[in-house]
Scaffold this motif. Sequence first.
Motif, PDB file in Angstrom:
ATOM      1  N   ALA A 148       2.500  19.066  -2.125  1.00 26.20           N
ATOM      2  CA  ALA A 148       1.423  18.184  -2.596  1.00 26.20           C
ATOM      3  C   ALA A 148       0.168  18.407  -1.765  1.00 26.20           C
ATOM      4  N   VAL A 208       2.662   9.748   5.716  1.00 25.03           N
ATOM      5  CA  VAL A 208       3.080  11.074   6.150  1.00 25.03           C
ATOM      6  C   VAL A 208       2.586  11.497   7.540  1.00 25.03           C
ATOM      7  N   SER A 226      -7.505   3.068  -5.112  1.00 23.48           N
ATOM      8  CA  SER A 226      -6.897   4.279  -4.543  1.00 23.48           C
ATOM      9  C   SER A 226      -7.198   5.528  -5.363  1.00 23.48           C
ATOM     10  N   MET A 267       5.600   4.975   7.714  1.00 24.45           N
ATOM     11  CA  MET A 267       6.051   5.193   6.331  1.00 24.45           C
ATOM     12  C   MET A 267       5.053   6.132   5.622  1.00 24.45           C
ATOM     13  N   ASP A 289       4.267   9.477  10.181  1.00 26.96           N
ATOM     14  CA  ASP A 289       5.683   9.852  10.147  1.00 26.96           C
ATOM     15  C   ASP A 289       5.915  11.163  10.924  1.00 26.96           C
ATOM     16  N   PHE A 290       5.154  12.204  10.583  1.00 25.00           N
ATOM     17  CA  PHE A 290       5.334  13.500  11.256  1.00 25.00           C
ATOM     18  C   PHE A 290       4.996  13.393  12.753  1.00 25.00           C
ATOM     19  N   ALA A 342     -10.119   4.706  -2.548  1.00 28.30           N
ATOM     20  CA  ALA A 342      -9.941   5.334  -1.230  1.00 28.30           C
ATOM     21  C   ALA A 342      -8.837   6.380  -1.332  1.00 28.30           C
ATOM     22  N   ASN A 347      -6.357   9.245   0.989  1.00 31.54           N
ATOM     23  CA  ASN A 347      -5.488   8.995   2.147  1.00 31.54           C
ATOM     24  C   ASN A 347      -6.303   8.792   3.425  1.00 31.54           C
ATOM     25  N   TYR A 352       2.592   2.120  -7.913  1.00 30.19           N
ATOM     26  CA  TYR A 352       1.479   1.719  -7.037  1.00 30.19           C
ATOM     27  C   TYR A 352       0.138   2.078  -7.687  1.00 30.19           C
ATOM     28  N   GLY A 374       9.423  15.420   3.272  1.00 33.06           N
ATOM     29  CA  GLY A 374       9.552  15.296   1.820  1.00 33.06           C
ATOM     30  C   GLY A 374       8.878  16.491   1.148  1.00 33.06           C
ATOM     31  N   ASN A 375       8.095  16.202   0.109  1.00 26.86           N
ATOM     32  CA  ASN A 375       7.437  17.254  -0.676  1.00 26.86           C
ATOM     33  C   ASN A 375       6.241  17.837   0.083  1.00 26.86           C
ATOM     34  N   ARG A 415      10.007  11.919  -4.027  1.00 25.72           N
ATOM     35  CA  ARG A 415       9.721  10.828  -4.964  1.00 25.72           C
ATOM     36  C   ARG A 415      10.041  11.247  -6.393  1.00 25.72           C
ATOM     37  N   ASP A 429       5.548  13.117  -7.905  1.00 26.74           N
ATOM     38  CA  ASP A 429       4.558  13.238  -6.835  1.00 26.74           C
ATOM     39  C   ASP A 429       3.485  14.179  -7.377  1.00 26.74           C
ATOM     40  N   SER A 451       0.791  -1.232   0.000  1.00 28.14           N
ATOM     41  CA  SER A 451       0.000   0.000   0.000  1.00 28.14           C
ATOM     42  C   SER A 451       0.825   1.285   0.000  1.00 28.14           C
ATOM     43  N   LYS A 460      13.388  11.546   0.911  1.00 24.05           N
ATOM     44  CA  LYS A 460      11.927  11.426   1.042  1.00 24.05           C
ATOM     45  C   LYS A 460      11.181  11.989  -0.163  1.00 24.05           C
ATOM     46  N   VAL A 497       3.063   4.072  -1.717  1.00 22.28           N
ATOM     47  CA  VAL A 497       3.519   4.635  -2.990  1.00 22.28           C
ATOM     48  C   VAL A 497       5.047   4.711  -2.995  1.00 22.28           C
TER      49      VAL A 497
END
Length: 311
Positions: free
Chosen positions: A209, A182, A116, A180, A185-186, A169, A171, A142, A205-206, A271, A274, A75, A269, A77
């Motif tokens: 987005a 966001v 997704s 893993m 992670d944060f 679905a 996020n 993905y 990372g970015n 991609r 993205d 699951s 981090k 990306v």
Amino acid sequence: MKALIIGGGGFVGPYLAKHLTEDLGYTVTVTKTEKETLNLDGVGIANLNILDKEQIKELLVNEEPDYVFHLAAQSSVAYSWKNPSLTIDVNVKGCANLLDVLRELEKKPRVLLIGSGEEYGHIKSSECPIVEDNTVRPGNIYAATKACQNMLGKIYADAYGLDVIMVRAFNHIGPNQLPMFVVADFCKQVADIEKGIQPPVIKVGNLSAKRDFTDVRDVVKAYALLVMNGRRGETYNVGTGNAVSIQEILDRIVSMSECEIKVEVDSAKLRPVDVPIIEPDITKIVDEVGWHPEIDLNETLKETLTYWRSK
Ligand SMILES: Nc1nc2c(ncn2[C@@H]2O[C@H](COP(=O)(O)OP(=O)(O)O[C@H]3O[C@H](CO)[C@@H](O)[C@H](O)[C@@H]3O)[C@@H](O)[C@H]2O)c(=O)[nH]1
């Protein structure tokens, strides 16, 4: 009602099993991989390798479920860029195995395939918020596998009359998600900074987005409503309908801490691609099955941070 959750050893499975058993009174069996450990009250657990068609057949013949929720997936990306073959095997071959077994079954259950919002990929600004019958232009491996899964579902529904419903679905977040992704992670990084086990610098990372975040507890309610009341062969977006930038997600999480936290972009981090924004139109699911997301984004962020503080 009897439900089988395939691939229930991850983030969503336990929430879905809880909703089905405790709120709806279903009898539920959850499959997991051999490596995963899973303990769920009042729920049957079975090991299943989605790449082994015979195992799937044996399980379905024994269980005779009314509903199947197909959650088994690679699951991430980010990870799909690192391991395309595994992602393709699990997400495409695994799904094809399941659909092919269903075709051969005498007693055919209704099936929900979890795809997704990433399938839409490179969305034109005039297409946003995006509806289900828009062209899909996947921007990563993905997303391509999930678009393929959706197409397989539609083909099996049309060609063989299988009772398949497809979900896209967006996020979904909440306590117990792997870091893993966001939000987890944060939140984990902020909690680690507060505990003094990470310097006061959050690696990101970015941030430009924009993605649509829904509490996982709302998401599983959507899945249950869709399996009960959705239409065969149709695809439904599941999200809130409002994308927010990752910068905003970061700001909200950091503002929940007393610590002074610096932000640093970690190139590892970022991609290869993205896509800038993925935002769903949710009219179809709202109109057809009466689902509405109920939990506020800030509430979910707060609970997720509290979860990581307790780890
Ligand atoms: N993971 C992660 N993502 C970051 C970070 N910084 C910025 N991002 C950005 O945050 C966004 C969300 O990343 P993820 O949480 O990893 O999720 P995803 O790639 O959008 O995929 C999730 O949502 C899909 C539906 O839209 C799901 O299909 C998929 O399984 C997964 O849950 C992406 O644009 C990613 O580049 C970071 O430190 N870590």
